[in-house]
Scaffold this motif. Structure first.
Motif, mmCIF file in Angstrom:
data_model
loop_
_atom_site.group_PDB
_atom_site.id
_atom_site.type_symbol
_atom_site.label_atom_id
_atom_site.label_comp_id
_atom_site.label_asym_id
_atom_site.label_seq_id
_atom_site.Cartn_x
_atom_site.Cartn_y
_atom_site.Cartn_z
ATOM 1 N N ASP A 75 0.818 -1.169 -0.016
ATOM 2 C CA ASP A 75 0.007 -0.088 -0.111
ATOM 3 C C ASP A 75 1.029 1.063 0.026
ATOM 4 O O ASP A 75 0.627 2.204 -0.715
ATOM 5 N N GLN A 76 2.126 1.306 0.903
ATOM 6 C CA GLN A 76 2.832 2.539 0.982
ATOM 7 C C GLN A 76 3.364 2.622 -0.379
ATOM 8 O O GLN A 76 3.751 3.759 -0.681
ATOM 9 N N PHE A 77 3.849 1.504 -0.764
ATOM 10 C CA PHE A 77 4.561 1.576 -2.228
ATOM 11 C C PHE A 77 3.669 2.300 -3.445
ATOM 12 O O PHE A 77 4.178 3.188 -3.940
ATOM 13 N N LEU A 78 2.673 1.760 -3.299
ATOM 14 C CA LEU A 78 1.523 2.295 -4.479
ATOM 15 C C LEU A 78 1.340 3.704 -4.133
ATOM 16 O O LEU A 78 1.082 4.640 -5.217
ATOM 17 N N ARG A 79 1.143 4.363 -3.019
ATOM 18 C CA ARG A 79 1.177 5.661 -2.718
ATOM 19 C C ARG A 79 2.227 6.428 -3.069
ATOM 20 O O ARG A 79 2.147 7.460 -3.697
ATOM 21 N N PHE A 80 3.592 5.887 -2.968
ATOM 22 C CA PHE A 80 4.501 6.576 -3.457
ATOM 23 C C PHE A 80 4.743 6.743 -4.918
ATOM 24 O O PHE A 80 5.220 7.758 -5.388
ATOM 25 N N LEU A 81 4.227 5.781 -5.516
ATOM 26 C CA LEU A 81 4.279 6.127 -7.057
ATOM 27 C C LEU A 81 3.296 7.019 -7.579
ATOM 28 O O LEU A 81 3.676 7.909 -8.458
ATOM 29 N N GLU A 82 2.194 7.319 -6.809
ATOM 30 C CA GLU A 82 1.307 8.461 -7.047
ATOM 31 C C GLU A 82 2.037 9.677 -6.570
ATOM 32 O O GLU A 82 2.158 10.746 -7.766
ATOM 33 N N ASP A 83 2.889 9.796 -5.748
ATOM 34 C CA ASP A 83 3.537 10.981 -5.495
ATOM 35 C C ASP A 83 4.598 11.274 -6.347
ATOM 36 O O ASP A 83 4.989 12.250 -6.638
ATOM 37 N N ALA A 84 5.460 10.203 -6.854
ATOM 38 C CA ALA A 84 6.589 10.479 -7.429
ATOM 39 C C ALA A 84 6.474 10.564 -9.087
ATOM 40 O O ALA A 84 7.226 11.307 -9.577
ATOM 41 N N PHE A 85 5.232 10.214 -9.635
ATOM 42 C CA PHE A 85 5.003 10.241 -10.900
ATOM 43 C C PHE A 85 3.672 11.092 -11.311
ATOM 44 O O PHE A 85 2.722 10.436 -11.493
ATOM 45 N N PRO A 86 3.343 12.299 -10.924
ATOM 46 C CA PRO A 86 2.135 12.996 -10.938
ATOM 47 C C PRO A 86 1.872 13.369 -12.263
ATOM 48 O O PRO A 86 0.577 12.947 -12.533
ATOM 49 N N ARG A 87 2.321 13.473 -13.409
ATOM 50 C CA ARG A 87 1.953 13.834 -14.634
ATOM 51 C C ARG A 87 1.450 12.212 -15.369
ATOM 52 O O ARG A 87 0.162 12.134 -15.952
ATOM 53 N N VAL A 88 2.286 10.953 -14.904
ATOM 54 C CA VAL A 88 1.514 9.918 -15.443
ATOM 55 C C VAL A 88 0.263 9.505 -14.641
ATOM 56 O O VAL A 88 -0.649 9.212 -15.412
ATOM 57 N N TYR A 89 -0.019 9.913 -13.523
ATOM 58 C CA TYR A 89 -1.335 9.618 -12.741
ATOM 59 C C TYR A 89 -2.293 10.572 -13.291
ATOM 60 O O TYR A 89 -3.588 10.304 -13.381
ATOM 61 N N GLN A 90 -2.044 11.609 -13.714
ATOM 62 C CA GLN A 90 -2.838 12.787 -14.010
ATOM 63 C C GLN A 90 -3.441 12.500 -15.546
ATOM 64 O O GLN A 90 -4.341 12.686 -15.920
ATOM 65 N N GLU A 91 -2.298 12.169 -16.527
ATOM 66 C CA GLU A 91 -3.050 11.979 -17.836
ATOM 67 C C GLU A 91 -2.950 10.552 -18.571
ATOM 68 O O GLU A 91 -3.520 10.545 -19.559
ATOM 69 N N LEU A 92 -2.567 9.716 -17.777
ATOM 70 C CA LEU A 92 -2.965 8.235 -18.266
ATOM 71 C C LEU A 92 -4.043 7.707 -17.344
ATOM 72 O O LEU A 92 -4.065 7.995 -16.048
#
Length: 489
Positions: A75-92
């Motif tokens: 769970d913590q790793f997945l939350r880290f990904l969201e913080d680390a790659f904001p444009r990926v999470y916003q545009e994909l």
């Protein structure tokens, strides 16, 4: 002319023709390597290193006993990904499948073209108990020192997850838009079979009608000193992976006191059967992905080696004999036999009433489970020994003549311009086989340049990757996305 002179003339003529033909075969084989066309990717190196370093600190460990898995770390790793790659999470388009599997869809501009997929996994194997102090840096420290990033997952396979996302984030910053739908698919249990991760992701996508031109997973790497006669490093792209099967040999019979043993005890009879298997072995045959490997590297060999491989119709028995002398090359051309577990007896002075042995087999493409079982039974020739076999056969063999393979080869050459990029047969398992039902082809390539010693670090002690290697991996993922998204020729 006397008969013996005529005979010499005929033999000499035939020898001359043989030399002409074989030398011609040698000089006419052309390189299969594309010319490199690198495209500069402006990676934020400091940020990229921080991302992989931080990713390593999450102990996303897969255990065969799934009850031991700490999903809080996931769970913590997945939350880290969201913080680390904001444009990926916003545009994909981002979706969790089976709670911890991740699917990213980067929508392409041409709906008529079939999608491509890049896949990796973020689970890692445990650190063997008692070896923690043997690590030069903590196995989950993510420490960056002397140009290296340390820890579990730096090679297998958080480098793939973070490398793909870092490439996508960078490409978004630079305004790239794919021509075709481009998927990123990340499993969370690859190290224990992928049944809840990649298998469920692939099944879900199949139910939705999603199919891929190709899916690219981890696998072969750019390896130094890999092929005799080739000075350059060789980058091997897995076009298939061997099957993995377990054969259990078991026997039952009267036990008794060890002071009055029979000439052939249960342990002795089972040991004899295993010895027969090891002495006989499956037949080696240079074909399929193994042959493809040498077809691609032969043009880059020294003349003597090139001469041999350019004339396989003459030298194939010799080539096979040489390859069978080393375990790594032998595994390339035959199904392998590895006895791994022996169970028998409970007390030193009592003959066991039953004994069993486990043999791990890695099956060549084309070898069926039934054929392997028959080979074992006929080789041991012991009706009193029961043979039970279970497991999987080799994955489908993907094309080397496709635009997909050419794109991967070109992308690898763009980054590793001095490397020879060739297909090969992967010995270990990966999530790639899970995508066979939804992909025309599946390939396996980890875009780092390593030594044979580094390969042992992947599930062993002191796993690390150099910063340069990691940056090259990011560059490769950007290159393969660009190459695969070029308009069809």
């Amino acid at each position: 002319m006397k008969k013996w002179k005529l005979g010499l003339v005929i033999v000499g003529s035939l020898l001359f023709i043989f030399i002409i033909v074989t030398v011609f075969n040698t000089v006419r084989i052309d390189s299969k390597q594309p010319v490199a066309h690198p495209d500069e990717l402006k990676v934020n190196k400091q940020e990229a290193v921080q991302h992989l370093s931080k990713a390593i600190t999450y102990q996303t460990i897969s255990y065969q006993d799934r009850s031991k898995i700490d999903f809080n770390e996931y769970d913590q790793f997945l939350r880290f990904l969201e913080d680390a790659f904001p444009r990926v999470y916003q545009e994909l388009e981002v979706e969790k499948i089976n709670q911890y599997g991740l699917v990213f869809k980067w929508k392409g501009s041409d709906a008529s073209r079939k999608a491509i997929g890049l896949t990796s996994h973020y689970d890692v194997v445990p650190v063997i108990d008692g070896t923690e102090d043997n690590w030069k840096q903590g196995p989950f420290s993510g420490k960056v020192t002397n140009g290296n990033i340390w820890g579990r997952g730096t090679l297998d396979d958080k480098i793939g997850v973070i490398g793909i996302l870092q490439a996508a984030e960078t490409m978004l910053d630079q305004g790239f838009t794919p021509d075709r739908d481009t998927y990123f698919m990340f499993g969370f249990d690859e190290e224990i079979g992928g049944e809840q991760g990649a298998q469920v992701i692939a099944r879900t996508l199949k139910e939705r009608g999603v199919t891929f031109d190709f899916v690219l997973d981890e696998g072969g790497a750019v390896v130094n000193d890999m092929v005799p006669g080739v000075d350059q490093p060789v980058g091997v792209v897995g076009i298939s992976e061997k099957g993995s099967a377990t054969a259990e040999l078991s026997i039952e019979g009267s036990g008794g006191h060890s002071s009055q043993p029979k000439n052939h005890t249960n342990i002795g009879r089972l040991s004899k059967a295993i010895a027969k298997l090891e002495d006989t072995q499956f037949k080696g045959d240079l074909k399929g992905p193994g042959e493809d490997l040498f077809n691609y590297v032969a043009p880059e060999m020294s003349f003597g080696m090139r001469y041999v491989f350019a004339n396989k119709f003459v030298f194939e028995p010799l080539i096979e004999k040489i390859l069978l002398q080393q375990p790594a090359s032998a595994a390339l051309i035959r199904t392998t036999i590895a006895p791994t577990i022996f169970n028998a007896g409970e007390q030193y002075n009592a003959l066991p009433e039953q004994a069993s042995a486990i043999i791990n087999l890695r099956l060549m493409p084309g070898d069926s489970m039934e054929e392997v079982k028959t080979f074992i039974e006929e080789t041991i020739d012991a009706p009193d020994i029961h043979v039970n076999i279970s497991g999987t056969e080799a994955s489908e063999v993907s094309s080397t003549n496709s635009r997909s393979f050419s794109s991967i080869q070109q992308a690898a050459r763009n980054v590793y311009q001095n490397a020879v990029i060739a297909p090969y047969l992967m010995f270990a398992g990966s999530d790639a086989r899970q995508y066979d039902p939804v992909a025309k082809d599946t390939y396996r390539f980890l875009p780092v340049q390593i030594s044979s010693e580094d390969l042992n670090r992947m599930h062993g002690t002191n796993e690390f990757v150099s910063v340069d290697n990691y940056i090259h991996a990011i560059e490769f993922y950007a290159e393969i996305i660009k190459e695969a998204n070029k308009p069809p020729s």
